[in-house]
Design a protein around this motif. Sequence first.
Motif, PDB file in Angstrom:
ATOM      1  N   ALA A   1       0.867  -1.185   0.000  1.00 44.76           N
ATOM      2  CA  ALA A   1       0.000   0.000   0.000  1.00 44.76           C
ATOM      3  C   ALA A   1       0.901   1.231   0.000  1.00 44.76           C
ATOM      4  N   ILE A   2       0.447   2.286  -0.651  1.00 43.98           N
ATOM      5  CA  ILE A   2       1.270   3.489  -0.805  1.00 43.98           C
ATOM      6  C   ILE A   2       0.519   4.677  -0.207  1.00 43.98           C
ATOM      7  N   LYS A   3       1.222   5.410   0.627  1.00 43.07           N
ATOM      8  CA  LYS A   3       0.624   6.621   1.214  1.00 43.07           C
ATOM      9  C   LYS A   3       0.193   7.558   0.092  1.00 43.07           C
ATOM     10  N   ASP A   4      -0.932   8.194   0.257  1.00 41.95           N
ATOM     11  CA  ASP A   4      -1.504   8.953  -0.864  1.00 41.95           C
ATOM     12  C   ASP A   4      -0.868  10.330  -1.084  1.00 41.95           C
ATOM     13  N   ASN A   5       0.393  10.483  -0.640  1.00 44.88           N
ATOM     14  CA  ASN A   5       1.141  11.665  -1.077  1.00 44.88           C
ATOM     15  C   ASN A   5       2.327  11.234  -1.929  1.00 44.88           C
ATOM     16  N   ILE A   6       2.318   9.958  -2.357  1.00 45.79           N
ATOM     17  CA  ILE A   6       3.368   9.431  -3.240  1.00 45.79           C
ATOM     18  C   ILE A   6       2.703   9.067  -4.563  1.00 45.79           C
ATOM     19  N   LEU A   7       3.245   9.567  -5.681  1.00 44.61           N
ATOM     20  CA  LEU A   7       2.553   9.457  -6.962  1.00 44.61           C
ATOM     21  C   LEU A   7       2.691   8.079  -7.603  1.00 44.61           C
ATOM     22  N   VAL A   8       1.552   7.526  -7.994  1.00 45.49           N
ATOM     23  CA  VAL A   8       1.506   6.295  -8.792  1.00 45.49           C
ATOM     24  C   VAL A   8       0.798   6.684 -10.088  1.00 45.49           C
ATOM     25  N   GLU A   9       1.513   6.565 -11.190  1.00 47.82           N
ATOM     26  CA  GLU A   9       1.001   7.057 -12.472  1.00 47.82           C
ATOM     27  C   GLU A   9      -0.405   6.539 -12.768  1.00 47.82           C
ATOM     28  N   GLY A  10      -1.263   7.477 -13.160  1.00 44.11           N
ATOM     29  CA  GLY A  10      -2.618   7.106 -13.559  1.00 44.11           C
ATOM     30  C   GLY A  10      -3.587   6.932 -12.396  1.00 44.11           C
ATOM     31  N   MET A  11      -3.060   6.897 -11.162  1.00 45.27           N
ATOM     32  CA  MET A  11      -3.938   6.767  -9.996  1.00 45.27           C
ATOM     33  C   MET A  11      -4.141   8.144  -9.380  1.00 45.27           C
ATOM     34  N   LYS A  12      -5.277   8.276  -8.693  1.00 41.83           N
ATOM     35  CA  LYS A  12      -5.515   9.526  -7.963  1.00 41.83           C
ATOM     36  C   LYS A  12      -4.427   9.732  -6.921  1.00 41.83           C
ATOM     37  N   CYS A  13      -4.032  10.954  -6.705  1.00 40.51           N
ATOM     38  CA  CYS A  13      -3.099  11.245  -5.624  1.00 40.51           C
ATOM     39  C   CYS A  13      -3.588  12.519  -4.941  1.00 40.51           C
ATOM     40  N   THR A  14      -4.202  12.351  -3.780  1.00 41.78           N
ATOM     41  CA  THR A  14      -4.916  13.480  -3.176  1.00 41.78           C
ATOM     42  C   THR A  14      -4.131  14.226  -2.112  1.00 41.78           C
ATOM     43  N   ALA A  15      -3.098  13.591  -1.561  1.00 40.86           N
ATOM     44  CA  ALA A  15      -2.394  14.153  -0.400  1.00 40.86           C
ATOM     45  C   ALA A  15      -3.383  14.416   0.746  1.00 40.86           C
ATOM     46  N   GLY A  16      -4.502  13.732   0.723  1.00 40.39           N
ATOM     47  CA  GLY A  16      -5.485  13.898   1.798  1.00 40.39           C
ATOM     48  C   GLY A  16      -6.185  15.235   1.775  1.00 40.39           C
ATOM     49  N   SER A  17      -6.158  15.891   0.594  1.00 34.05           N
ATOM     50  CA  SER A  17      -6.666  17.265   0.513  1.00 34.05           C
ATOM     51  C   SER A  17      -7.782  17.408  -0.516  1.00 34.05           C
ATOM     52  N   LYS A  18      -8.721  18.280  -0.219  1.00 37.92           N
ATOM     53  CA  LYS A  18      -9.786  18.623  -1.176  1.00 37.92           C
ATOM     54  C   LYS A  18      -9.189  19.249  -2.431  1.00 37.92           C
ATOM     55  N   ILE A  19      -8.063  19.962  -2.251  1.00 37.45           N
ATOM     56  CA  ILE A  19      -7.518  20.712  -3.395  1.00 37.45           C
ATOM     57  C   ILE A  19      -6.986  19.763  -4.467  1.00 37.45           C
ATOM     58  N   LEU A  20      -6.653  18.520  -4.064  1.00 32.36           N
ATOM     59  CA  LEU A  20      -6.192  17.527  -5.042  1.00 32.36           C
ATOM     60  C   LEU A  20      -7.161  16.347  -5.131  1.00 32.36           C
ATOM     61  N   GLU A  21      -8.406  16.574  -4.750  1.00 32.45           N
ATOM     62  CA  GLU A  21      -9.376  15.484  -4.678  1.00 32.45           C
ATOM     63  C   GLU A  21      -9.496  14.720  -5.992  1.00 32.45           C
ATOM     64  N   ASN A  22      -9.398  15.421  -7.100  1.00 31.08           N
ATOM     65  CA  ASN A  22      -9.542  14.773  -8.402  1.00 31.08           C
ATOM     66  C   ASN A  22      -8.270  14.847  -9.233  1.00 31.08           C
ATOM     67  N   TYR A  23      -7.142  14.854  -8.548  1.00 29.58           N
ATOM     68  CA  TYR A  23      -5.866  14.925  -9.259  1.00 29.58           C
ATOM     69  C   TYR A  23      -5.350  13.514  -9.540  1.00 29.58           C
ATOM     70  N   PHE A  24      -5.070  13.244 -10.814  1.00 28.32           N
ATOM     71  CA  PHE A  24      -4.496  11.957 -11.200  1.00 28.32           C
ATOM     72  C   PHE A  24      -3.012  12.141 -11.480  1.00 28.32           C
ATOM     73  N   ALA A  25      -2.194  11.277 -10.897  1.00 32.10           N
ATOM     74  CA  ALA A  25      -0.743  11.445 -11.011  1.00 32.10           C
ATOM     75  C   ALA A  25      -0.286  11.217 -12.447  1.00 32.10           C
ATOM     76  N   PRO A  26       0.479  12.160 -13.014  1.00 28.25           N
ATOM     77  CA  PRO A  26       0.941  11.995 -14.392  1.00 28.25           C
ATOM     78  C   PRO A  26       2.237  11.184 -14.501  1.00 28.25           C
ATOM     79  N   TYR A  27       2.838  10.827 -13.392  1.00 25.78           N
ATOM     80  CA  TYR A  27       4.096  10.053 -13.464  1.00 25.78           C
ATOM     81  C   TYR A  27       4.264   9.245 -12.175  1.00 25.78           C
ATOM     82  N   ASP A  28       5.188   8.298 -12.213  1.00 28.44           N
ATOM     83  CA  ASP A  28       5.489   7.483 -11.034  1.00 28.44           C
ATOM     84  C   ASP A  28       6.578   8.137 -10.196  1.00 28.44           C
TER      85      ASP A  28
END
Lengths: 484, 511
Positions: B77-104
């Motif tokens: 499992a990966i903490k959600d402040n570490i980017l996995v390409e193509g997966m959402k990466c929110t950093a636990g924040s509303k400001i990145l609620e719909n942000y999809f990581a563009p790279y690994d």
Amino acid sequence: MKDVDIINVLKYEAVIGLEVHAQMLTDTKIFCSCSTKFGSEPDTQTCPVCIGMPGALPVLNKKALEFIIKTGLTMNCKISPYSRFARKNYFYPDLPKGYQITQYELPICEHGYVEIAVDGEIKRIGIIRIHMEEDAGKTIHEGEGNYSLVDLNRAGVPLMEIVSEPDIRSPREAMEYMKKLRTILRYLGVCDGNMEQGSLRCDANVSVRPAEQKEFGVKTEIKNLNSFKFVEKALEYEIKRQVKILEEGGKIKQETRLWNSERGITESMRTKEEAHDYRYFPEPDLVPIIVDQKWIDEIQASLPELPDIKRKRFVSEYGLAEYDADLLTSERPLADWYEEAVRLGGQPKAVSNWIMVELMRLLNEENKSIEGCTLKPKQLVDMFKLIEKGTISGKIAKTVFEEMYKTGKDAEDIVRDKGLEQISDEAAIDKAIDDVIAMHPKEVERFRAGEEKLIGFFVGQVMKLTKGKANPKMVNELLKKKLS
Amino acid sequence: MELTELTITQTHEGLIKKEFSALELCQTYLARIKKEDKKISAFLTLCEDLAISQAKEIDEMISTGREIPILAGIPSAIKDNILVEGMKCTAGSKILENYFAPYDATVVKKLKSQGVVILGKTNLDEFAMGSSTENSAFFPTKNPCDLKRVAGGTSGGSAAAVSANFCLFALGSDTGGSIRQPASFCGVIGLKPTYGAVSRYGLIAFASSLDQIGSMTKTVEDCEIVFDLISGKDEFDSTSVNSNSKPQIPNSKQTPNSKFQISNLRIGVPKEYFVKGMDEEVEKVIKGAIKKYEEMGAKIEEISLPHTEYALPCYYIIASSEASANLARYDGIKYGLSKVKSQKSKVKSLMDAYLYSRGEGFGPEVRRRIMLGTYALSSGYYEAYYLRAQKVRTLIREDFNKAFKKVDAIFTPVSPSPAFKIGEKIDDPLKMYLSDIFTVSVNLAGLPALSLPCGFVSIVNSQKHAPYRPPFLEKGGAGAGPKVNLPVGLQIIGKPFEENKIFELAKIWKH
């Protein structure tokens, strides 16, 4: 603004310092491997690093560091063995990270100078510092809607900022200083110096003080000076504006002003109170820059000969006039072209003359620089050989030269194809002279009656008849013999 | 034994002996998460498709008889402040609620290269700011040892996921204790590596000079396996360092008799870390653990780290200053929550767009720290706050340098208390900040440190949900609630890049 009395301006002395931003000619950006090419489709030269994606980190481009060290050494700076990057914080849509990575407290180059010549006098302008930073993107305000567009291709392009001491005393000096920087940067190949595309831009700090006063006056900063002419014009305007205020008993406000080139005036942009607090602090994502002396020595050894030294050498080594040497060394490729021609056997003064008169004329007609010139030094030297052998005359050579320049063909081929060989056959020239004498009996009579200046007329007629190909020296001798 | 109770090495052996397939393994874990995570809320996103396709690839390798790396097919499992390409990466924040990581992230690239199966992204305090995972913009994560309590933070989701057997290991990030404290609260192993040992490329930055990614596992051996993979110089992170020259404990591989070598080790116990106000039961467990190490042969010495009391304020100034710049990029212009095109007439200018995007996107703790950091860096305050904090940081680092001339490792508690109750500290930021009092110095000094579960405190849960009371007051509690055992972590601090020595010390611990 009404022009201020010239006498009033003369009572004051201007104090000017320039901050020059030069885009470095690296292939890739300063903190990522995106291309720095100018003029591509918007946002096509971007990556997570230069568009400020979450998690992306900068890594310094070593070439940019080498370029700035080159520049620092050339401008007599001390290269710091230890320097740092800092973050300059402000919000703007073309600044993707919300901060610009720049250098603040510990710049890479400090305490240098360059020399400029104004009216034959050499003057030294101090350089406070030269530091590296990243460029921002480009904001485009166009179209009808209430929006602006941002192109991030330029975000992360490496810049160097060259900050002068307030040693400049007139708009003219400021322009000469800018020109000098441009020449040096171009010589080093670290910046193309293209002011129209914005690869070289400048902000000016200017104040005025009564001629006898020691303390500096209150300064203003003028932004957006993107041509030599604007540097001079904006400063002239601003100095007059400040003098007028002081003469009328007013006070100068410390502020940032913007040069409006259309109206030819400077306009207030923001006052000191409105100035940003950039909250600089050391950039934690980049390690301190530690430069070892060995590398600095290697860079020093690789520096090209600079214009001032080259000019002096051209005068002493090739016996050229100061003016000619100055022009030939103004651009490195031109100086290289000249020296290549001399190395191949061209007589130094002759090569200089042909470049200064013929080549520069042809280049200027097309608004081209020497880099875009297809004519090679060897072709000029080969043409000289034809003149020496008497195959062509100096006059015909001009035609041959222009043809070489335009077609890229060699002189020998042009002479052969166009039948431009000089006629040195005595019989053929004799025949032409006889024809001319027969056609102009009146002139012959007048000449023989003592009107000797008519010799020019006869030479001209003979040359016309031989389409300029007759050996002028022989024509002169034979004419005199026949007419006397 | 349940499949989900195996260690990495045991699971690896099961895979190569074909006792189960990678797909079965993956599906078992996914099924467990789907069933049990409703209670715990460790995950923000499940990467089911990705996980299954990764598992199938490993099965393909195994079936064709190819050798597989130790971590191949291992569910993580990966903490959600570490980017996995193509997966959402929110950093636990509303400001990145719909942000999809563009790279690994570099660590994710490394995991993928070894065939690690990524099950999902775990919950955290918004932008890794907090100590309980209650600052997540989405929901708090509950402690698997007691669902009324916090999992700790900020890597609370990762700690809970490992503790609840939702994965074999998880990645977390640690800026001031964010791996160690939740590891301690949930009873798992958590390593904060030396600053620079693991690439930060692709970790959403909180405080660049303090952040480190680390591994959270059920055993020390597992922790080491993951650390060995993710550590090393990365050309995309100029602050990363090649730790190939990792110093080894002499003959550690050849001599299984650890008693022999531990007698060569001197352990420092800083007196400043045992102070009044600390939970007495926690202190007892920690002192008991230190005693056990002494019995195993280690030489225990009291040491002093005199600037310890300044660590917390120093940390909060430096971390918040860096955060104020790191979080400037979330401006509603390029990605993330944006009010630029808001229909509401209130957004009239660029400034409005910034204010409303950031005002609505960031939670209260993040806003508080941005304000704090902005203030500390402001002209006129910079010298008094930021610069002074940097000087204190140097003193703290020197404290450790001096101590490490005398000792090989330092033992302290990870946290002054066991896991506290959900809601207990959330309204009192200063009390929340105190949870980090034993962990922040390590980040300021850039040192490696590991949280080793070394015992439990027994607590009687009161039935009513009481307002804040210090945990140690609740011990004898009035209520007759059920007794729970809450884990306690021992913090083992090592010299820079001596993670191996820490692992060796932790491995000889016997419960």
